[in-house]
Design a protein around this motif. Sequence first.
Motif, mmCIF file in Angstrom:
data_model
loop_
_atom_site.group_PDB
_atom_site.id
_atom_site.type_symbol
_atom_site.label_atom_id
_atom_site.label_comp_id
_atom_site.label_asym_id
_atom_site.label_seq_id
_atom_site.Cartn_x
_atom_site.Cartn_y
_atom_site.Cartn_z
ATOM 1 N N PHE A 115 41.643 33.816 40.460
ATOM 2 C CA PHE A 115 41.480 34.276 41.841
ATOM 3 C C PHE A 115 42.296 35.539 42.097
ATOM 4 O O PHE A 115 41.817 36.473 42.751
ATOM 5 C CB PHE A 115 41.854 33.156 42.828
ATOM 6 N N ASN A 116 43.502 35.594 41.581
ATOM 7 C CA ASN A 116 44.302 36.823 41.723
ATOM 8 C C ASN A 116 43.549 38.024 41.160
ATOM 9 O O ASN A 116 43.544 39.108 41.754
ATOM 10 C CB ASN A 116 45.648 36.693 40.992
ATOM 11 N N GLY A 117 42.940 37.809 39.994
ATOM 12 C CA GLY A 117 42.192 38.896 39.360
ATOM 13 C C GLY A 117 40.976 39.289 40.167
ATOM 14 O O GLY A 117 40.695 40.481 40.355
ATOM 15 N N VAL A 118 40.242 38.304 40.653
ATOM 16 C CA VAL A 118 39.028 38.558 41.431
ATOM 17 C C VAL A 118 39.389 39.310 42.726
ATOM 18 O O VAL A 118 38.763 40.304 43.091
ATOM 19 C CB VAL A 118 38.297 37.227 41.749
ATOM 20 N N ARG A 119 40.457 38.846 43.391
ATOM 21 C CA ARG A 119 40.849 39.454 44.655
ATOM 22 C C ARG A 119 41.293 40.898 44.482
ATOM 23 O O ARG A 119 41.050 41.754 45.339
ATOM 24 C CB ARG A 119 41.960 38.634 45.307
ATOM 25 N N ALA A 120 41.944 41.178 43.346
ATOM 26 C CA ALA A 120 42.432 42.543 43.108
ATOM 27 C C ALA A 120 41.288 43.547 43.025
ATOM 28 O O ALA A 120 41.492 44.750 43.150
ATOM 29 C CB ALA A 120 43.254 42.584 41.816
ATOM 30 N N LEU A 121 40.055 43.039 42.801
ATOM 31 C CA LEU A 121 38.908 43.941 42.710
ATOM 32 C C LEU A 121 38.424 44.423 44.084
ATOM 33 O O LEU A 121 37.700 45.406 44.173
ATOM 34 C CB LEU A 121 37.745 43.261 41.964
ATOM 35 N N SER A 122 38.832 43.713 45.144
ATOM 36 C CA SER A 122 38.378 44.163 46.462
ATOM 37 C C SER A 122 39.531 44.506 47.399
ATOM 38 O O SER A 122 39.320 45.012 48.492
ATOM 39 C CB SER A 122 37.490 43.092 47.109
ATOM 40 N N GLU A 123 40.749 44.248 46.974
ATOM 41 C CA GLU A 123 41.906 44.413 47.840
ATOM 42 C C GLU A 123 43.034 45.083 47.071
ATOM 43 O O GLU A 123 43.439 44.571 46.012
ATOM 44 C CB GLU A 123 42.416 43.013 48.205
ATOM 45 N N GLY A 124 43.584 46.147 47.600
ATOM 46 C CA GLY A 124 44.710 46.791 46.960
ATOM 47 C C GLY A 124 45.981 45.979 47.143
ATOM 48 O O GLY A 124 46.027 45.025 47.915
ATOM 49 N N GLU A 125 47.012 46.373 46.429
ATOM 50 C CA GLU A 125 48.293 45.684 46.479
ATOM 51 C C GLU A 125 48.800 45.595 47.924
ATOM 52 O O GLU A 125 49.412 44.622 48.334
ATOM 53 C CB GLU A 125 49.304 46.457 45.632
ATOM 54 N N ASP A 126 48.501 46.650 48.680
ATOM 55 C CA ASP A 126 48.990 46.738 50.056
ATOM 56 C C ASP A 126 47.984 46.168 51.064
ATOM 57 O O ASP A 126 48.111 46.376 52.263
ATOM 58 C CB ASP A 126 49.290 48.203 50.386
ATOM 59 N N GLY A 127 46.966 45.490 50.559
ATOM 60 C CA GLY A 127 45.993 44.871 51.457
ATOM 61 C C GLY A 127 44.825 45.773 51.816
ATOM 62 O O GLY A 127 43.890 45.343 52.485
ATOM 63 N N THR A 128 44.866 47.034 51.355
ATOM 64 C CA THR A 128 43.749 47.941 51.650
ATOM 65 C C THR A 128 42.487 47.519 50.893
ATOM 66 O O THR A 128 42.573 46.941 49.822
ATOM 67 C CB THR A 128 44.079 49.388 51.239
ATOM 68 N N ALA A 129 41.341 47.845 51.483
ATOM 69 C CA ALA A 129 40.087 47.443 50.860
ATOM 70 C C ALA A 129 39.728 48.357 49.695
ATOM 71 O O ALA A 129 40.067 49.548 49.693
ATOM 72 C CB ALA A 129 38.976 47.465 51.895
#
Lengths: 432, 432
Positions: A115-129
């Motif tokens: 899930f961390n990996g999947v989420r990193a594809l749509s969300e930057g470290e700072d929460g940006t899209a």
Amino acid sequence: MDRPVEPGHFSACEARLDKHMAGLCSVDFPVAVVLPAGGSGERTGLLTPKQFCTFLNRPLISYTIQTFERVPWIQSIVVVVAKESLDLMMDIIHRFHHRNVLVVHGGSTRHRSIFNGVRALSEGEDGTARVKPKVVIIHDAVRPFVEEDFLLKITMAAKEQGAAGAIRPLVSTVIATTLEGYLDHSLERTKYRASEMPQGFIYDVIYQAYQRCSESDFEFGTECLHLALQYCGTNAKLIEGPPTLWKVTYKRDLAAAESIVKETLSQSACVVTGGSAQATELANALQRSMSALDMEVDVISDLIGDNAKSLSKEWNFIQLSVNSSCFSEVGRILGALEEADRALLHPVVIIWVYLNVSEDGSSASEPTGGEPAAMMELATGAKLGNILVYGIQLHHSKEATLWGRSVEKVAQMSCALIRDRSPALTGQLLQA
Amino acid sequence: MDRPVEPGHFSACEARLDKHMAGLCSVDFPVAVVLPAGGSGERTGLLTPKQFCTFLNRPLISYTIQTFERVPWIQSIVVVVAKESLDLMMDIIHRFHHRNVLVVHGGSTRHRSIFNGVRALSEGEDGTARVKPKVVIIHDAVRPFVEEDFLLKITMAAKEQGAAGAIRPLVSTVIATTLEGYLDHSLERTKYRASEMPQGFIYDVIYQAYQRCSESDFEFGTECLHLALQYCGTNAKLIEGPPTLWKVTYKRDLAAAESIVKETLSQSACVVTGGSAQATELANALQRSMSALDMEVDVISDLIGDNAKSLSKEWNFIQLSVNSSCFSEVGRILGALEEADRALLHPVVIIWVYLNVSEDGSSASEPTGGEPAAMMELATGAKLGNILVYGIQLHHSKEATLWGRSVEKVAQMSCALIRDRSPALTGQLLQA
């Protein structure tokens, strides 16, 4: 939960994306890969987690990353590693020049890591899209030999059906056990399959499945296809994969993986004659003998002009010389290979074959005393750049049987040197 | 159905039986093994069925037979082969001196083959009765690494419960598929196990199960434990086995098996000094360096008297000589190994290390011109007997750093030669 590191890598991926979407392949939508690589490697019996175990000077995970880098329609690769392996992973990416790789911290279980990996594809470290991919492939860092055509099948099926996964026939009968450790019943083998990797998902399907699933799923679940079914109602399409999808699990599997890579690397050699008639005759004889030993051999006179193309192929080199040392020729091959970064991902073998022809046909002379030492020095330097240099000396004989035997021996030794790639034996001048 | 061939082998087994029944181990009843070896090897991608594929000069099935021959409380081994492999199998038994092996024709399916093997244990070719074993172990010809202590567990549990089988955790999630090739559901991994080999049965249980089972069982069944349950009401005891039970299935598994055997063979070397002070000093330095490379090294001055025991251990040899060829010493080791049949089952490595000491400390002299040729001749003969001879030459240096580097190089090359066992490089005189 942890957020991606090295966002800098990522903008590069986004830039590549447009380029490939306009490409020629049938995949005209963005595809990314998530490689969970947080395993501790308990089962290998080794101290190092298996994805970081090294063969032929390179860690397993680098082979897997390379496999995905070779696929032109895959835009980015997210590797999920345990916190303690982060530096090691960044070092591997740097050393082997991997591109478009984003490294993300793993979670406490496999599903949390994915899930961390999947989420990193749509969300930057700072929460940006970020521009999310259409399809995400989930694979294992320890399955290095997956092929492009199978990735394509999974990707296309995932796009059409929402989810797709690789299956394999069961190798063993599966049985249910009683609480006391006795046989309860055995499953009918034809009705069941082993679920393997890769799996593919429409990005929103897997993302939503993870957002909706329970803590218990995160803690104890193993099967992404199951989450897609349970939380998004998506029935995965199952596709039978080849045996090469197999997972490096035990120490012996590392030897198996090494043998597969060595076999690929040991299929071809380029013989450089220097142009003399005697060398050309030897080269042609070597070509015949080595072909019989399953090695593809190309014979060229030099590496100039059009012939220089050989340097960019995944070939090994055999430099012939008659009655003279040819360190300058070997040095030229070395320099060209280094310039082309040819030995970055795999060791390359150069064999110097020294043909000793005495005018009077009597016992031939040895190479001058200094050669073995010069050869060793050259090889020691080359080894630092992942290039393995060996020498073979042979005497010309006018007697056809003797000569044939010598050539046969050079062919056998060359094949053995190329196959074994023993670093301890570089710089040796062997006798045929 | 087919009947056993070579009944002559069998009376020898019966004779051994009494001897072992009176033995010291906890197995005080007769035990036999059936090894089905009729597979066609489709999955390896090789032409030869995998049980007959060769590594280190020996077919896989011979390694498996050897594993059972080493267990003192197993009286006889029945190998079931396809008719077309009968001659090959008899040749393997002859070449590798296997004892107490009965070869039986296979049937058209796995269960028919196993039943042929089981029946041959109580019935001669001509229908005469034989002393049947109490327990029969059924194993696979392609699982060469099963260990004695696990065989003991299976055997004792089979005697107590009527049947016992090895299990392993599932490596992959098992899923049920719909007729259309979609995910139906996934099994809860903790409730199921993979059923592996070996399995053990009270002889009468498996015999009766086969007599009672249907044609459909013979045709489509795979699981002996299931037949024992269904036809004799015997619930098998399930015992978790080690990962070494794994089955050689694909070509890559042959490389893995070879690496396991090579690792076992490459753990120890015996350095023979000849007694001189300089050789002893070198031997001690080699012992330190090679130990750091995970090699157990023993140093002895000669192979006379008590030291001759080293010849019967599973060791490789390093013969040192100072300023003189030592072909007679190498020849003596060769002769002794041949006499003891030491290289019958595995190749043995002998490395001749030639230490060149010049009196004045100046550039040392090479060995005389004839030595490389004599060395090659010696090695060529030895190779026919499965003994691999290599040479390493080093120059003595009074300069400690240089000397240390040379010794380290000899250690590394020796370890590489012992590990790789390359037949193409025997007879070479390498430089350290």
